[in-house]
Design a protein around this motif. Structure first.
Motif, PDB file in Angstrom:
ATOM      1  N   ALA A 158       0.844  -1.204   0.000  1.00  0.00           N
ATOM      2  CA  ALA A 158       0.000   0.000   0.000  1.00  0.00           C
ATOM      3  C   ALA A 158       0.877   1.250   0.000  1.00  0.00           C
ATOM      4  CB  ALA A 158      -0.927  -0.009   1.217  1.00  0.00           C
ATOM      5  N   TRP A 159       1.978   1.199   0.757  1.00  0.00           N
ATOM      6  CA  TRP A 159       2.887   2.351   0.779  1.00  0.00           C
ATOM      7  C   TRP A 159       3.537   2.539  -0.605  1.00  0.00           C
ATOM      8  CZ3 TRP A 159       8.499   2.512   0.769  1.00  0.00           C
ATOM      9  CH2 TRP A 159       8.985   3.821   0.863  1.00  0.00           C
ATOM     10  N   LEU A 160       3.997   1.441  -1.204  1.00  0.00           N
ATOM     11  CA  LEU A 160       4.612   1.543  -2.537  1.00  0.00           C
ATOM     12  C   LEU A 160       3.605   2.122  -3.531  1.00  0.00           C
ATOM     13  CD1 LEU A 160       6.544  -1.858  -2.646  1.00  0.00           C
ATOM     14  CD2 LEU A 160       7.531   0.443  -2.410  1.00  0.00           C
ATOM     15  N   ARG A 161       2.358   1.694  -3.479  1.00  0.00           N
ATOM     16  CA  ARG A 161       1.334   2.179  -4.420  1.00  0.00           C
ATOM     17  C   ARG A 161       1.036   3.655  -4.203  1.00  0.00           C
ATOM     18  NH1 ARG A 161       2.213  -1.797  -7.798  1.00  0.00           N
ATOM     19  NH2 ARG A 161       1.238  -3.775  -7.277  1.00  0.00           N
ATOM     20  N   SER A 162       1.294   4.170  -2.972  1.00  0.00           N
ATOM     21  CA  SER A 162       0.968   5.573  -2.696  1.00  0.00           C
ATOM     22  C   SER A 162       1.877   6.517  -3.487  1.00  0.00           C
ATOM     23  CB  SER A 162       1.075   5.860  -1.193  1.00  0.00           C
ATOM     24  OG  SER A 162       2.441   5.902  -0.781  1.00  0.00           O
ATOM     25  N   HIS A 163       2.923   5.977  -4.131  1.00  0.00           N
ATOM     26  CA  HIS A 163       3.821   6.811  -4.946  1.00  0.00           C
ATOM     27  C   HIS A 163       3.311   7.027  -6.361  1.00  0.00           C
ATOM     28  CE1 HIS A 163       6.478   5.425  -1.734  1.00  0.00           C
ATOM     29  NE2 HIS A 163       7.168   6.521  -1.964  1.00  0.00           N
ATOM     30  N   GLY A 164       2.387   6.211  -6.791  1.00  0.00           N
ATOM     31  CA  GLY A 164       1.929   6.316  -8.178  1.00  0.00           C
ATOM     32  C   GLY A 164       0.425   6.438  -8.239  1.00  0.00           C
ATOM     33  N   SER A 165      -0.108   6.518  -9.441  1.00  0.00           N
ATOM     34  CA  SER A 165      -1.564   6.680  -9.553  1.00  0.00           C
ATOM     35  C   SER A 165      -2.272   5.324  -9.609  1.00  0.00           C
ATOM     36  CB  SER A 165      -1.900   7.496 -10.801  1.00  0.00           C
ATOM     37  OG  SER A 165      -1.280   6.919 -11.927  1.00  0.00           O
ATOM     38  N   ALA A 166      -1.534   4.260  -9.976  1.00  0.00           N
ATOM     39  CA  ALA A 166      -2.187   2.951 -10.086  1.00  0.00           C
ATOM     40  C   ALA A 166      -2.328   2.323  -8.701  1.00  0.00           C
ATOM     41  CB  ALA A 166      -1.379   2.038 -10.993  1.00  0.00           C
ATOM     42  N   THR A 167      -3.451   1.666  -8.452  1.00  0.00           N
ATOM     43  CA  THR A 167      -3.675   1.041  -7.140  1.00  0.00           C
ATOM     44  C   THR A 167      -3.219  -0.407  -7.104  1.00  0.00           C
ATOM     45  OG1 THR A 167      -5.855   0.162  -7.692  1.00  0.00           O
ATOM     46  CG2 THR A 167      -5.767   2.433  -6.854  1.00  0.00           C
ATOM     47  N   GLY A 168      -3.025  -1.017  -8.267  1.00  0.00           N
ATOM     48  CA  GLY A 168      -2.694  -2.444  -8.315  1.00  0.00           C
ATOM     49  C   GLY A 168      -3.915  -3.322  -8.134  1.00  0.00           C
ATOM     50  N   ASN A 169      -5.070  -2.711  -7.804  1.00  0.00           N
ATOM     51  CA  ASN A 169      -6.310  -3.482  -7.629  1.00  0.00           C
ATOM     52  C   ASN A 169      -7.169  -3.417  -8.889  1.00  0.00           C
ATOM     53  OD1 ASN A 169      -5.878  -4.355  -5.008  1.00  0.00           O
ATOM     54  ND2 ASN A 169      -6.840  -2.565  -4.084  1.00  0.00           N
ATOM     55  N   GLU A 170      -6.660  -2.783  -9.943  1.00  0.00           N
ATOM     56  CA  GLU A 170      -7.484  -2.518 -11.122  1.00  0.00           C
ATOM     57  C   GLU A 170      -7.989  -3.788 -11.798  1.00  0.00           C
ATOM     58  OE1 GLU A 170      -4.616  -0.902 -10.607  1.00  0.00           O
ATOM     59  OE2 GLU A 170      -5.070   1.247 -10.669  1.00  0.00           O
ATOM     60  N   SER A 171      -7.096  -4.782 -11.953  1.00  0.00           N
ATOM     61  CA  SER A 171      -7.527  -5.925 -12.761  1.00  0.00           C
ATOM     62  C   SER A 171      -7.977  -7.072 -11.881  1.00  0.00           C
ATOM     63  CB  SER A 171      -6.402  -6.400 -13.659  1.00  0.00           C
ATOM     64  OG  SER A 171      -5.295  -6.748 -12.875  1.00  0.00           O
TER      65      SER A 171
END
Ligand code: HEC
Length: 171
Positions: A158-171
């Motif tokens: 979750a911390w790593l994802r907070s750096h970008g716009s993608a959540t990783g939960n998209e697909s």
């Protein structure tokens, strides 16, 4: 003739019985679960279901989605655990890359790391190219208590994802 018929009937019953037992076993373990594979070669990766011991970790085990993405408290804790496990030494304090690659995306060395399930597998079990397994019981095999729990790992992600716009939960 009658005997062979009887025998095949028995064989059929045994097979049906086995299938029924297997189904029951899966249901007893808590129903639907995602299947993990290693990042090294895509082979099945067994992670004990009981290690998923928080509501968020249980949800992830069912759906492959990381409920902590976008959650400020979880992100803060994830950053701390990232430091605690020395991820910073190879990936940099802000995960921008050092000896190891940047972890902030959107492009990853292992394209599956764009998804939370894929990144979980990569960090849990490691890679062939210089990144050791960090999962609980794997990091230091002589010390089974050592290593990151699934819940901690979801917070790191979750911390790593907070750096970008993608959540990783998209697909
Ligand atoms: C000893 C150095 C080292 C440490 C410590 C380390 N890593 Fe890595 N990591 C690497 C290297 C090197 C790679 C590239 C591996 C490869 O190409 O196979 C990598 C790859 C990764 C990747 C895949 C990146 C991509 O682009 O697909 C992720 C995710 C990752 N590390 C997360 C972590 C986390 C989280 C921690 C702390 C728990 C950690 N790493 C600790 C060296 C390290």
């Amino acid at each position: 003739m009658k005997k062979t018929l009887n025998l095949s009937l028995i064989a059929l019953l045994v097979v049906v019985g086995l299938i029924a037992c297997k189904k029951e076993g899966a249901a007893a373990a808590g129903g639907e679960m995602i299947k993990f594979v290693t990042t090294q070669d895509g082979s099945p990766l067994e992670i004990k279901p009981e290690l998923f011991d928080t509501p968020a970790a249980k949800e992830f085990l069912k759906t492959g989605k990381n409920p902590y993405v976008g959650n400020d408290d979880a992100i803060k804790q994830g950053k701390k655990t990232f430091q605690l496990y020395s991820c910073t030494q190879c990936h940099g304090a802000d995960a921008g890359g050092q000896v190891g690659p940047a972890l902030t995306g959107p492009d990853f060395r292992y394209p599956k790391d764009a998804t939370n399930k894929g990144m979980f597998e990569t960090i849990w079990h490691g890679t062939n190219g210089g990144m050791g397994a960090k999962g609980k019981g794997l990091m230091d095999p002589t010390d089974p208590a050592n290593g990151i729990t699934p819940d901690e790992l979801l917070k790191i992600i979750a911390w790593l994802r907070s750096h970008g716009s993608a959540t990783g939960n998209e697909s």
